[in-house]
Design an enzyme around this catalytic site. Sequence first.
Site, PDB file in Angstrom:
ATOM      1  N   HIS A 468     -20.217  -6.872  31.097  1.00 17.84           N
ATOM      2  CA  HIS A 468     -19.877  -6.007  29.976  1.00 17.84           C
ATOM      3  C   HIS A 468     -20.833  -6.181  28.801  1.00 17.84           C
ATOM      4  CE1 HIS A 468     -17.242  -3.038  28.402  1.00 17.84           C
ATOM      5  NE2 HIS A 468     -16.184  -3.400  29.089  1.00 17.84           N
ATOM      6  N   ASP A 472     -21.265  -0.545  28.544  1.00 16.98           N
ATOM      7  CA  ASP A 472     -19.833  -0.313  28.371  1.00 16.98           C
ATOM      8  C   ASP A 472     -19.282   0.415  29.589  1.00 16.98           C
ATOM      9  OD1 ASP A 472     -19.823  -1.504  25.842  1.00 16.98           O
ATOM     10  OD2 ASP A 472     -20.522   0.360  24.904  1.00 16.98           O
TER      11      ASP A 472
END
Length: 497
Positions: A468, A472
């Site tokens: 992450h 995104d």
Amino acid sequence: MAQVFEFRLPDLGEGLTEAEIVRWLVKVGDVVVVDQPVVEVETAKAMVEVPCPYQGVVTARFGEEGTELPVGAPLLTVAVGAPADDGAESSGNVLVGYGTSAAPARRRRVRPAQPGARPTDGASRAVDSVAAAAPLPAAAGPAPATRAAAPPAGAQGSAAPTPAASATAVAALDHRADGHRHPDGPIPVISPLVRRLARDNGLDLRQLTGSGPDGLILRADVEDALRAAAARGGATRTTAVAAASAVRAGSAPAAPAPVPAAAGAATTSGTRIPLKGVRGAVADKLSRSRREIPDATCWVDADATELMRARTAMNAAGGSKIALLALLARICTAALARFPELNSTVDVEAREIVRLDQVHLGFAAQTERGLVVPVVRDAHARDAESLTAEFARLTEAARAGTLTPGELTGGTFTLNNYGVFGVDGSTPIINHPEAAMLGVGRIVPKPWVHEGELAVRQVVQLSLTFDHRVCDGGTAGGFLRYVADCVEQPAVLLRTL
């Protein structure tokens, strides 16, 4: 006059510090030539054959099959018929698996011991097999002036020298015939692993009597001391060591005791399996991935009917057969071209995301020695036929245990086809230091709404685990949706071919 050269376990690269002897390829007394493989070892990454840099007669081997040796530990000694000052007896190649690893500038000749001389550094402390196999003198005396050029009788077999670090050989010399050690002198231990085992469990090796030659402390001696400590419950470790020494000396009966459990845990019976070799490397890498990478997973079901039909049509047209994994790999490389964020790595120290130009595609392969991830170099520049051939070559090498460290490292993205195990889905752990992994489940007939009607279609579940930090959910979802679209409509790939 023959000279005896000592060949040590070379630096295997990739940060590897030890290897396990799997199979000896030569025996004591065999004649070897330069670059001839002499032993097969398994590292944390692969199984490789180690070639010898010398030509001559093998006079000793250090270590039995199954023994772990640290880098730099003696492997064998070779009696070379005549000294060659110009280094002609060694090739000087530096890559394990492709030639001998000791460069000429780093090779060190084992010189004859001088009378009354004592070793002063780690290199000169090495003891050749002929001297190690002979009993130590009862009193200090002059050392032999020259080394023997041939192995002693019985050196191959039970009299073969045990693997030991150079410092161990010196420690053995300090051990007198009466069995006593100097209180401040070194302790003869068969390997650094045994010394570490004792240190981690708080054992005082000076109070332990070794059962090996000349009082050499073996792993079994330390394990006996640990069992004795567990059997006595609240007894101190020092008392347990003394009791184990008495058992070794024959002054007390040996009582069976369970192997001690970890501190603070209840003692239970069971089988202990060392985390070493490939399994140990996998454990370390997965643990590091979980510690360092904040991962997330998304998944989608896709209708793979058209992809399966396309593959059938390709293979019916003649030529080499196209593997389904190769088509999935081609889809991955096309998706990474659209979403390069997922073909990257994170430089933690610099706090930077490094987007990579080439796609080196790793794929998970299950072998008898555990899970390995071979890497297809420049997968983005290969077509389906080339990918199929490379997958087949690397898979065969993985099963045979002949993958080189270079073929197991450097991946930028991993494709994990866990559908071969008959499962539909998974949340894979990212192969550190990569940023993402695509998982593919089994392709099975399922009810599916196709063109407005319910039909039986070939359905597959796709999952993407991603770092992450590099992107995104929108980017990850876009990548996975594009992969699913290509699976459902292979013609979509024509846009990027």
